[in-house]
Scaffold this motif. Structure first.
Motif, PDB file in Angstrom:
ATOM      1  N   GLY A  37       0.859  -1.194   0.000  1.00 38.11           N
ATOM      2  CA  GLY A  37       0.000   0.000   0.000  1.00 38.11           C
ATOM      3  C   GLY A  37       0.888   1.234   0.000  1.00 38.11           C
ATOM      4  N   ALA A  65       2.043   3.024   2.381  1.00 38.54           N
ATOM      5  CA  ALA A  65       3.111   3.008   3.397  1.00 38.54           C
ATOM      6  C   ALA A  65       4.264   2.124   2.951  1.00 38.54           C
ATOM      7  CB  ALA A  65       2.561   2.518   4.743  1.00 38.54           C
ATOM      8  N   GLY A  66       3.949   0.898   2.549  1.00 34.72           N
ATOM      9  CA  GLY A  66       4.999  -0.062   2.185  1.00 34.72           C
ATOM     10  C   GLY A  66       5.804   0.415   0.988  1.00 34.72           C
ATOM     11  N   LEU A  73       6.575  -7.623  -0.277  1.00 26.95           N
ATOM     12  CA  LEU A  73       5.674  -8.770  -0.396  1.00 26.95           C
ATOM     13  C   LEU A  73       4.240  -8.285  -0.194  1.00 26.95           C
ATOM     14  CD1 LEU A  73       7.739 -11.344   1.708  1.00 26.95           C
ATOM     15  CD2 LEU A  73       7.699 -11.052  -0.796  1.00 26.95           C
ATOM     16  N   GLU A  74       3.448  -8.345  -1.237  1.00 29.49           N
ATOM     17  CA  GLU A  74       2.061  -7.876  -1.180  1.00 29.49           C
ATOM     18  C   GLU A  74       1.125  -9.092  -1.302  1.00 29.49           C
ATOM     19  OE1 GLU A  74      -0.037  -5.221  -0.610  1.00 29.49           O
ATOM     20  OE2 GLU A  74      -1.559  -6.714  -1.115  1.00 29.49           O
ATOM     21  N   GLN A 102      -2.161  -9.254  -2.008  1.00 34.46           N
ATOM     22  CA  GLN A 102      -3.161  -9.254  -3.083  1.00 34.46           C
ATOM     23  C   GLN A 102      -2.484  -9.264  -4.458  1.00 34.46           C
ATOM     24  OE1 GLN A 102      -6.739  -6.822  -2.259  1.00 34.46           O
ATOM     25  NE2 GLN A 102      -5.399  -5.699  -0.874  1.00 34.46           N
ATOM     26  N   THR A 135      -6.375   2.019  -1.148  1.00 36.02           N
ATOM     27  CA  THR A 135      -6.677   2.895  -2.286  1.00 36.02           C
ATOM     28  C   THR A 135      -6.959   1.988  -3.485  1.00 36.02           C
ATOM     29  OG1 THR A 135      -4.352   3.081  -2.942  1.00 36.02           O
ATOM     30  CG2 THR A 135      -5.197   4.780  -1.465  1.00 36.02           C
ATOM     31  N   GLY A 174      -9.503   5.220  -0.610  1.00 33.24           N
ATOM     32  CA  GLY A 174      -9.042   6.558  -0.228  1.00 33.24           C
ATOM     33  C   GLY A 174      -9.050   7.489  -1.433  1.00 33.24           C
ATOM     34  N   TRP A 176      -9.565  11.639  -1.078  1.00 31.17           N
ATOM     35  CA  TRP A 176      -9.252  13.067  -0.977  1.00 31.17           C
ATOM     36  C   TRP A 176      -7.856  13.310  -0.408  1.00 31.17           C
ATOM     37  CZ3 TRP A 176     -14.356  11.639   0.551  1.00 31.17           C
ATOM     38  CH2 TRP A 176     -15.377  12.184  -0.238  1.00 31.17           C
ATOM     39  N   HIS A 210       1.702 -12.593  -2.555  1.00 35.37           N
ATOM     40  CA  HIS A 210       2.647 -13.185  -1.598  1.00 35.37           C
ATOM     41  C   HIS A 210       2.203 -12.830  -0.167  1.00 35.37           C
ATOM     42  CE1 HIS A 210       5.309 -14.079  -4.910  1.00 35.37           C
ATOM     43  NE2 HIS A 210       6.176 -14.633  -4.093  1.00 35.37           N
ATOM     44  N   THR A 224       3.928  -3.332   7.128  1.00 31.80           N
ATOM     45  CA  THR A 224       3.011  -2.197   6.874  1.00 31.80           C
ATOM     46  C   THR A 224       1.571  -2.669   6.675  1.00 31.80           C
ATOM     47  OG1 THR A 224       3.127  -2.136   4.457  1.00 31.80           O
ATOM     48  CG2 THR A 224       4.900  -1.037   5.641  1.00 31.80           C
ATOM     49  N   MET A 235      -0.633 -12.635  11.688  1.00 30.02           N
ATOM     50  CA  MET A 235       0.687 -13.196  11.366  1.00 30.02           C
ATOM     51  C   MET A 235       1.312 -13.788  12.629  1.00 30.02           C
ATOM     52  SD  MET A 235       2.381 -10.146   9.186  1.00 30.02           S
ATOM     53  CE  MET A 235       1.441  -9.243   7.992  1.00 30.02           C
ATOM     54  N   TYR A 260      -7.452  -8.950   2.693  1.00 27.68           N
ATOM     55  CA  TYR A 260      -6.255  -8.501   3.417  1.00 27.68           C
ATOM     56  C   TYR A 260      -6.384  -7.070   3.945  1.00 27.68           C
ATOM     57  CZ  TYR A 260      -4.339 -12.852   1.928  1.00 27.68           C
ATOM     58  OH  TYR A 260      -4.143 -14.191   1.755  1.00 27.68           O
ATOM     59  N   CYS A 298     -12.565  -0.698   6.935  1.00 25.25           N
ATOM     60  CA  CYS A 298     -11.899   0.576   6.671  1.00 25.25           C
ATOM     61  C   CYS A 298     -12.690   1.731   7.254  1.00 25.25           C
ATOM     62  CB  CYS A 298     -11.730   0.776   5.161  1.00 25.25           C
ATOM     63  SG  CYS A 298     -13.256   1.212   4.351  1.00 25.25           S
ATOM     64  N   PHE A 331      -4.875   8.525   7.225  1.00 22.31           N
ATOM     65  CA  PHE A 331      -5.003   9.034   5.852  1.00 22.31           C
ATOM     66  C   PHE A 331      -3.824   8.549   5.011  1.00 22.31           C
ATOM     67  CE2 PHE A 331      -7.637  11.602   8.472  1.00 22.31           C
ATOM     68  CZ  PHE A 331      -8.684  12.026   7.676  1.00 22.31           C
TER      69      PHE A 331
HETATM   70  C1  LIG Z   1     -13.418   3.631   1.478  1.00 22.27           C
HETATM   71  C2  LIG Z   1     -12.191   4.343   1.972  1.00 22.27           C
HETATM   72  C3  LIG Z   1     -12.153   5.719   1.961  1.00 22.27           C
HETATM   73  C4  LIG Z   1     -11.005   6.396   2.381  1.00 22.27           C
HETATM   74  N1  LIG Z   1     -10.935   7.743   2.222  1.00 22.27           N
HETATM   75  C5  LIG Z   1      -9.739   8.372   2.365  1.00 22.27           C
HETATM   76  C6  LIG Z   1      -9.547   9.701   1.895  1.00 22.27           C
HETATM   77  O1  LIG Z   1     -10.447  10.290   1.298  1.00 22.27           O
HETATM   78  N2  LIG Z   1      -8.326  10.283   2.078  1.00 22.27           N
HETATM   79  C7  LIG Z   1      -7.286   9.615   2.676  1.00 22.27           C
HETATM   80  O2  LIG Z   1      -6.204  10.193   2.809  1.00 22.27           O
HETATM   81  N3  LIG Z   1      -7.443   8.340   3.102  1.00 22.27           N
HETATM   82  C8  LIG Z   1      -8.620   7.697   2.936  1.00 22.27           C
HETATM   83  N4  LIG Z   1      -8.755   6.376   3.269  1.00 22.27           N
HETATM   84  C9  LIG Z   1      -7.661   5.725   4.011  1.00 22.27           C
HETATM   85  C10 LIG Z   1      -6.448   5.395   3.129  1.00 22.27           C
HETATM   86  O3  LIG Z   1      -6.837   4.677   2.004  1.00 22.27           O
HETATM   87  C11 LIG Z   1      -5.469   4.630   3.995  1.00 22.27           C
HETATM   88  O4  LIG Z   1      -5.062   5.472   5.057  1.00 22.27           O
HETATM   89  C12 LIG Z   1      -4.198   4.177   3.272  1.00 22.27           C
HETATM   90  O5  LIG Z   1      -4.484   3.399   2.144  1.00 22.27           O
HETATM   91  C13 LIG Z   1      -3.352   3.374   4.242  1.00 22.27           C
HETATM   92  O6  LIG Z   1      -2.168   2.957   3.610  1.00 22.27           O
HETATM   93  P1  LIG Z   1      -1.285   1.807   4.263  1.00 22.27           P
HETATM   94  O7  LIG Z   1      -0.191   1.521   3.327  1.00 22.27           O
HETATM   95  O8  LIG Z   1      -0.988   2.165   5.658  1.00 22.27           O
HETATM   96  O9  LIG Z   1      -2.280   0.546   4.355  1.00 22.27           O
HETATM   97  P2  LIG Z   1      -3.029  -0.205   3.165  1.00 22.27           P
HETATM   98  O10 LIG Z   1      -3.418   0.743   2.113  1.00 22.27           O
HETATM   99  O11 LIG Z   1      -4.112  -0.998   3.803  1.00 22.27           O
HETATM  100  O12 LIG Z   1      -1.914  -1.185   2.594  1.00 22.27           O
HETATM  101  C14 LIG Z   1      -1.517  -2.324   3.335  1.00 22.27           C
HETATM  102  C15 LIG Z   1      -1.209  -3.455   2.380  1.00 22.27           C
HETATM  103  O13 LIG Z   1      -0.805  -4.601   3.154  1.00 22.27           O
HETATM  104  C16 LIG Z   1      -1.281  -5.745   2.476  1.00 22.27           C
HETATM  105  N5  LIG Z   1      -1.294  -6.892   3.397  1.00 22.27           N
HETATM  106  C17 LIG Z   1      -2.171  -7.165   4.391  1.00 22.27           C
HETATM  107  N6  LIG Z   1      -1.845  -8.334   4.984  1.00 22.27           N
HETATM  108  C18 LIG Z   1      -0.747  -8.792   4.352  1.00 22.27           C
HETATM  109  C19 LIG Z   1       0.047  -9.959   4.506  1.00 22.27           C
HETATM  110  N7  LIG Z   1      -0.215 -10.887   5.419  1.00 22.27           N
HETATM  111  N8  LIG Z   1       1.110 -10.128   3.681  1.00 22.27           N
HETATM  112  C20 LIG Z   1       1.420  -9.205   2.732  1.00 22.27           C
HETATM  113  N9  LIG Z   1       0.679  -8.084   2.544  1.00 22.27           N
HETATM  114  C21 LIG Z   1      -0.386  -7.878   3.348  1.00 22.27           C
HETATM  115  C22 LIG Z   1      -2.660  -5.340   1.995  1.00 22.27           C
HETATM  116  O14 LIG Z   1      -3.112  -6.173   0.957  1.00 22.27           O
HETATM  117  C23 LIG Z   1      -2.415  -3.901   1.548  1.00 22.27           C
HETATM  118  O15 LIG Z   1      -2.094  -3.822   0.190  1.00 22.27           O
HETATM  119  C24 LIG Z   1      -9.892   5.668   2.872  1.00 22.27           C
HETATM  120  C25 LIG Z   1      -9.928   4.278   2.880  1.00 22.27           C
HETATM  121  C26 LIG Z   1     -11.049   3.617   2.408  1.00 22.27           C
HETATM  122  C27 LIG Z   1     -11.020   2.119   2.309  1.00 22.27           C
END
Ligand SMILES: Cc1cc2nc3c(=O)[nH]c(=O)nc-3n(C[C@H](O)[C@H](O)[C@H](O)COP(=O)(O)OP(=O)(O)OC[C@H]3O[C@@H](n4cnc5c(N)ncnc54)[C@H](O)[C@@H]3O)c2cc1C
Length: 511
Positions: free
Chosen positions: A10, A12-13, A30-31, A33, A40, A59, A61, A228, A258, A267, A395, A399, A436
């Protein structure tokens, strides 16, 4: 052997991986999906006449005060455009389900007394939020009072008129978490509004998933491995061994996790996670949102002088059996820069749980009825209706983020702390715009700095370490105390050892 394994593709990663790649480290991401982007997701949506356009179903805005995402958009040459806000807003939040319009920042709540009380409450909340840092919410002067309250009980204590709809998780969310979360965004109103510097200020042309897609492209296919899912992180051996569900192992000097906290909980960690971390992962429920997008022939609400913003308790128009209110929680204008008219909205919290049990057709009919009741009868005639139920994403599991529950917030900052050679990122671990996309990027870059401090110390300055686990100021209070206790104990032991050696030397000289 690898230098770093990053778990999760995502924002962060991939931000973490991008920073590490620039330092020339050998990494893999390692992702789980078969796509990057996590929460997003930008998908083609039917806009009529056999055409599709890209819309965000996750996500969406961004805002100009979200430094980390704005910098990243510039780095990736992505453009933004402002959220449409011209016109009056619509609300349907009273017990009578009456539809009213308003132009102020906050919805008018019935009587003048109610309005004054709400404004006073809001000021109190903003003041208390400013004193509740997400780094360690227990630094708040109101810590004792807050940790026992949900948002709902806290609001009842300070207001006689405030009532939350089922489209919020107010009866479950810790008041302390809510205040700290708001503070990380610069205040409660910053989260709620679509003005400059606020959470709903602007959208990304072509969608936010491009952030992850472009980063993955720059990292290369050999670095970002899709499908993965990681099941185990083992650091009982000399290096860290990461195992995936498909039986592959990756050995690295450091790991950055992440995945969202509710997924980290699934995990296996060897040795197990420390008690505070374990406790917090077991006590972070994830929110529930169904996001929907309705495309129309034209933006009929704009012609009526509406901005498209709706705040609703769902109303009670033609409900099927098994639901207690309609699906609408919040809606906004989602018209594209090219002029395709659309409304985006959410079926949130308990409304989301109730409506998830209904069919796609039932939800579609009820959403269109809700839009007809609030924006006008044209709401029934759409070009297309698209939805995404995030709780069904294997995964992600829900949300937009996980939230803290009362009585456990003392452990919340431990989400951010490393477990020996395993570092943690993800939007829930960030300290600016937690929850966010911007927070996700900040957290990924922070975790990458922690890794660089160990693997490429010459590349890291004192200033870079601010906000990392190597910055004493960013550590939670209890942790700092423990650290201090440890270092005090070491000092004492050292002094005792020196005294013993001194006595031994003097004694030996006398012999
Ligand atoms: C409907 C919705 C509306 C939103 N609206 C907004 C907005 O308008 N503005 C905004 O800034 N934010 C918004 N957000 C939040 C924003 O999308 C998240 O804050 C952001 O995507 C978080 O990023 P991340 O990398 O921390 O986590 P994620 O995006 O969740 O990424 C984590 C990744 O880890 C992977 N993963 C999980 N388990 C494992 C595993 N065991 N092995 C390997 N990989 C794994 C997942 O598949 C995923 O790809 C919204 C989210 C949703 C769902």
């Amino acid at each position: 052997m690898l230098d770093v394994v990053v778990i999760g593709g995502g924002p962060a990663g991939l931000s973490a991986a991008y920073k590490l790649k620039q330092a020339d480290l050998r990494i893999v991401v390692l992702e789980a999906q078969d796509r990057v982007g996590g929460r997003t997701l930008t998908q083609p949506v039917d806009v009529g006449q056999g055409k599709t356009e890209m819309f965000d179903l996750g996500g969406q805005w961004v805002g100009s005060s979200q430094k980390h995402v704005m910098d990243m958009l510039r780095e990736l040459d992505l453009e933004t455009y402002p959220q449409y806000t011209t016109g009056t807003k619509v609300m349907q939040i009273g017990l009578d389900n009456e539809v009213r319009t308003y132009s102020s920042d906050i919805p008018p709540l019935g009587s003048l007394r109610g309005l004054i009380e709400f404004q006073l409450f809001l000021w109190r909340v903003e003041r208390m939020a400013a004193q509740t840092p997400i780094q360690d919410p227990y630094r708040s002067p109101h810590a004792k009072e807050l940790d026992g309250h949900t948002v709902d009980t806290f609001a009842r204590k300070h207001s006689h008129t405030l009532a939350f709809s089922k489209g919020t998780d107010a009866t479950r969310i810790s008041a302390m978490f809510f205040l700290a979360y708001s503070n990380a965004a610069g205040g409660v109103m910053k989260i709620l509004e679509a003005k400059k510097d606020c959470a709903q200020e602007a959208r990304v042309k072509g969608g936010t998933q491009q952030i992850s897609q472009l980063l993955a492209e720059r990292l290369g296919k050999e670095v970002v491995l899709l499908s993965h899912p990681v099941i185990r992180v083992d650091q009982t051996t000399e290096n860290v061994k990461v195992t995936t569900e498909n039986g592959k192992t990756f050995v690295a000097r450091r790991v950055i996790v992440t995945a969202p906290p509710n997924m980290i909980n699934k995990m296996e960690f060897l040795p197990p996670l420390p008690p505070y971390k374990k406790l917090i992962y077991e006590n972070l429920p994830v929110g529930h949102l169904i996001k929907f997008l309705v495309v129309y022939e034209k933006a009929f609400w704009r012609e009526k002088g509406f901005s498209g913003e709706v705040v609703s308790n769902g109303g009670n128009e033609r409900l099927p059996k098994g639901v207690s209110c309609g699906p609408l929680s919040v809606c906004f204008d989602a018209t594209t820069p090219g002029g395709t008219a659309a409304i985006v909205g959410f079926i949130a919290a308990r409304q989301g749980v109730e409506w998830q049990g209904k069919t796609h057709e039932e939800r579609k009919t009820a959403v269109l009825e809700g839009l007809a009741a609030t924006l006008g009868s044209e709401g029934r005639d759409c070009v297309s209706y698209t939805e995404k139920i995030w709780a069904e994403e294997p995964y992600v599991g829900g949300c937009p983020v996980v939230f803290g529950v009362p009585g456990t917030m003392y452990a919340f900052p431990h989400l951010r702390l490393p477990h020996d050679r395993v570092h943690f990122a993800g939007t829930e671990t960030s300290t600016e715009w937690t929850g966010f996309i911007s927070g996700a990027i900040q957290s990924g870059q922070r975790a990458a700095t922690e890794v660089l401090k160990n693997l490429r110390p010459e590349m890291v300055s004192e200033d870079d370490l601010k906000g990392t686990c190597y910055d004493p100021e960013s550590l939670p209070g209890d942790y700092k105390t423990n650290q201090r206790l440890h270092s005090d104990t070491y000092k004492m032991l050292l002094i005792v050892a020196v005294i013993i050696v001194f006595i031994a030397v003097v004694y030996a000289m006398q012999l």
